[in-house]
Design a protein around this motif. Structure first.
Motif, PDB file in Angstrom:
ATOM      1  N   ILE A  75      -4.792  -3.922   1.113  1.00  0.00           N
ATOM      2  CA  ILE A  75      -3.739  -3.756   0.082  1.00  0.00           C
ATOM      3  C   ILE A  75      -4.300  -4.610  -1.132  1.00  0.00           C
ATOM      4  N   LYS A  93      -6.498  -2.441  -3.002  1.00  0.00           N
ATOM      5  CA  LYS A  93      -5.947  -1.205  -3.420  1.00  0.00           C
ATOM      6  C   LYS A  93      -6.280   0.115  -2.814  1.00  0.00           C
ATOM      7  N   LEU A 151      -3.860   3.386   0.050  1.00  0.00           N
ATOM      8  CA  LEU A 151      -2.210   2.843   0.273  1.00  0.00           C
ATOM      9  C   LEU A 151      -1.351   3.640   0.851  1.00  0.00           C
ATOM     10  N   VAL A 181      -1.788   3.151   4.542  1.00  0.00           N
ATOM     11  CA  VAL A 181      -1.715   1.737   4.688  1.00  0.00           C
ATOM     12  C   VAL A 181       0.029   1.699   5.157  1.00  0.00           C
ATOM     13  N   GLY A 182       0.982   2.221   4.131  1.00  0.00           N
ATOM     14  CA  GLY A 182       2.120   2.357   4.016  1.00  0.00           C
ATOM     15  C   GLY A 182       2.632   3.015   5.350  1.00  0.00           C
ATOM     16  N   GLY A 234       3.968  -6.732   3.772  1.00  0.00           N
ATOM     17  CA  GLY A 234       3.137  -5.450   3.471  1.00  0.00           C
ATOM     18  C   GLY A 234       3.612  -4.380   2.901  1.00  0.00           C
ATOM     19  N   ARG A 235       4.702  -3.702   3.503  1.00  0.00           N
ATOM     20  CA  ARG A 235       5.242  -2.405   3.110  1.00  0.00           C
ATOM     21  C   ARG A 235       5.864  -2.839   1.653  1.00  0.00           C
ATOM     22  N   TYR A 237       4.750  -4.950  -0.652  1.00  0.00           N
ATOM     23  CA  TYR A 237       3.331  -5.035  -1.405  1.00  0.00           C
ATOM     24  C   TYR A 237       3.015  -3.654  -1.812  1.00  0.00           C
ATOM     25  N   VAL A 238       2.628  -2.650  -0.746  1.00  0.00           N
ATOM     26  CA  VAL A 238       2.199  -1.438  -0.982  1.00  0.00           C
ATOM     27  C   VAL A 238       3.310  -0.634  -1.786  1.00  0.00           C
ATOM     28  N   GLN A 264       2.477   0.950  -5.681  1.00  0.00           N
ATOM     29  CA  GLN A 264       2.645   2.311  -5.993  1.00  0.00           C
ATOM     30  C   GLN A 264       3.923   2.642  -6.956  1.00  0.00           C
TER      31      GLN A 264
END
Length: 629
Positions: A16, A19, A22, A25-26, A51-52, A54-55, A59
């Motif tokens: 994250i 970057k 993404l 990661v999500g 974390g979700r 932040y992603v 975006q």
């Protein structure tokens, strides 16, 4: 399972912050959220939710972020980081109905209701009422932290550093037994900006006390180690950061220790440790915690905390660039045999006035004793100027007619300009990460592009207009000429006032909001308007007419709008402030005379050394003149 989840969380955090990947990661975090929902792993579930969010924010899908948080709050209490993101970054981009849905969720902390109310008041433009509402002291510690941090965001948006520092010290005292590293760090920076060494001392003592306390408990050390290391780096306290990492290793947390070493790039900064150590000693001396060093130096080198910290908007290698400049200057002063004092800088920006020649990052001064350096709109290209940076620079104070344009070979300047165009525009390079050139919102046929910037940005002090006043001027003038106004908001702008204005202007049809690559938008615009954003310089590279509504280092090639009506009087589609040949010569001076390309380290080292020598000679000559007079 806890160990596996912790390691996955650390790996995901690295992705994250870089970057990278993404979307993947999500998806991974969504899977982990389902997997851990029925397991007794509350802390891990909170970290996955963080974390979700932040992603989703990276975006720029703020509605998705709000829905993720609300869904989580229906079966679990969100963590502090998730609520901080919601209050300070998500809420200003979404409809108030999402806030109400979150508040209605089963596990929403009722102590946070006044904080949410303050955030909604701020979003509605009622700033005084919002600040008053945050004067409360909630019952729970998490709610007190959120109230304190939201008030900090509000005060710093208006650059009220001293007011925040005073309020921050009071709030730290209210929770003397709880680690508050991040908050104490920002209080220290605000105190340094305001020149309040008494408050700076209190903040430093608090960080040191919290750092010592967490090393007595495995649980506290595991939870707060990263915060403690980050706070230490704010204070240029490299030894303090190393103490925390060593404590992790003593307690068998080698993976966490290694990760923190990578995070702060310990291997890279070790070469600077003598300078960093002296800078920290200077901070302690200014705060009255150590005796001041003898003042018998011939020059001063200012080491900023920015050289050691990191930010999610950094381009790769940004902090290494700052350190390279500092190390180059220090090495040259050593080679000259000069005695120089090392000073530490916790504040992010501000004036510096010294009687000796000095070298400082992200600073400005009215006198000529300082050589100030800072990144420009271009990655790894730093300006060096005796006035400061941006519109404070001496370069910016010269009109095109005052610059030695005639000394620049026209053919060489054109070749230089075309090469820059090919490299920057074709490769979609900008200060911040851009979407691909072929992915953007549909654009109107005839439009003027307005690029906004962060309201709390230091260069906003140089603005002739607020962002909304600028937009009013441009919208009115363009309407009379049949042009649409296309606006792109700064990706990190959290201003409720800007968000409210843009939403209303879009609904009324006065503007079109755009996303996508800045280069794709500029390429189709009839003209570009900014306060003093780096987008203005990028527009010059596109050979577009640029209108600045504040002072900027590149303003010599632009139309300047200093009072109401200036834009309407000057705006003629297709007309630029300089001829094409003049623009090419100006661009060459902007990039080669004002700035230095750090990409080639050997050449950059030679050029920085030359500029240091020139600066020392200028200051010595000026001192001789003043002494003779």
């Amino acid at each position: 399972m806890n160990y596996l989840t912790d390691r996955v969380s650390e790996f995901v955090q690295d992705l994250i912050e870089g970057k990278k990947h993404l979307g993947a990661v999500g998806a991974l975090l969504a899977f982990l959220a389902c997997l851990t929902r029925i397991l007794p792993m509350r802390a891990q579930r909170q970290r996955i939710c963080d974390g979700r969010l932040y992603v989703a924010c990276l975006q720029r899908d703020y509605r998705k972020a709000a829905m993720i948080l609300t869904a989580f709050a229906k079966h679990d209490r969100p963590g502090a980081d998730a609520m901080r993101l919601f209050f300070q970054e998500i809420l200003v981009h979404i409809d108030a109905k999402y806030a109400r849905a979150l508040q209605a969720a089963r596990h929403f902390d009722p102590d946070l209701a006044p904080v949410l109310g303050a955030a909604l008041l701020w979003a509605d433009g009622k700033s005084a009422e919002a600040l008053d509402k945050l004067d409360i002291i909630p019952k729970s510690f998490p709610a007190r932290v959120q109230a304190a941090e939201l008030k900090r965001a509000f005060l710093l948006e208006g650059r009220h550093h001293e007011q925040f520092a005073e309020d921050g010290i009071r709030r730290l005292a209210d929770d003397a037994g709880r680690p508050m590293f991040q908050y104490a760090s920002s209080v220290a920076a605000a105190a340094d900006s305001a020149g309040r060494t008494d408050l700076l001392r209190t903040a430093i003592e608090r960080i040191a006390r919290d750092r010592a306390a967490i090393q007595k408990s495995d649980r506290a050390l595991s939870r707060y180690a990263q915060h403690a290391v980050d706070a230490s780096m704010w204070l240029l306290d490299l030894e303090g950061a190393k103490q925390v990492i060593a404590a992790l290793r003593r307690r068998g947390m080698d993976t966490a220790a290694s990760r923190l070493e990578r995070r702060i790039r310990l291997g890279e900064i070790e070469a600077m440790s003598p300078l960093i150590g002296k800078a920290h000693q200077d901070i302690l001396a200014r705060a009255g915690m150590l005796a001041a060093s003898p003042d018998d130096a011939d020059a001063v080198l200012v080491i900023p905390s920015a050289a050691l910290r990191a930010n999610k908007i950094d381009y790769p290698g940004f902090r290494a660039d700052i350190r390279f400049v500092l190390q180059t200057i220090a090495a040259h002063l050593d080679a000259l045999g000069m005695s120089y004092q090392v000073r530490g800088q916790v504040k992010l920006h501000g004036p510096e006035h010294m009687s000796l020649p000095f070298f400082a990052y992200h600073t400005v001064s009215a006198g000529k004793n300082g050589l100030h350096f800072k990144e420009t709109d271009r990655p790894s290209r730093f300006s060096f100027d005796t006035g400061g940076y941006s519109g404070w620079s001496d370069f910016s104070k010269q009109q095109a007619a005052d610059l030695p344009l005639a000394d620049v070979n026209a053919s060489a300047a054109e070749a230089y300009f075309r090469k820059d165009q090919q490299r920057i525009i074709a490769n979609n390079i900008s200060k911040y990460r851009q979407d691909p050139l072929d992915t953007q919102t549909p654009l109107p046929e005839r439009f003027v592009f307005v690029a906004l910037q962060m309201v709390g940005d230091s260069v906003q002090e140089l603005a002739h207009f607020t962002p909304m006043e600028m937009l009013d001027e441009v919208i009115a003038a363009c309407a009379r000429r049949g042009y649409t106004v296309v606006v792109k908001r700064h990706p990190l702008c959290g201003s409720a006032a800007v968000g409210r204005y843009l939403a209303e202007a879009q609904i009324s049809g006065r503007i079109t909001l755009a996303s996508g690559s800045i280069h794709a938008i500029i390429a189709r615009a009839a003209a570009v308007c900014v306060v003093n954003s780096g987008v203005g310089a990028e527009a010059l590279l596109h050979e577009k007419p640029v209108y600045v509504f504040g002072r900027a280092d590149y303003m010599g090639a632009c139309f300047v709008c200093a009072v109401a009506g200036d834009f309407d009087r000057q705006f003629q589609p297709g007309r630029s402030a300089l001829s094409r040949e003049e623009l090419h010569r100006f661009w060459y001076l902007l990039r080669e005379s004002y700035a230095v390309d750090l990409g080639n380290r050997d050449e950059a080292r030679k050029e920085i050394t030359r500029r240091v020598d020139d600066h020392l000679r200028r200051v010595a000559a000026q001192g001789a003149i003043e002494k003779a007079s």
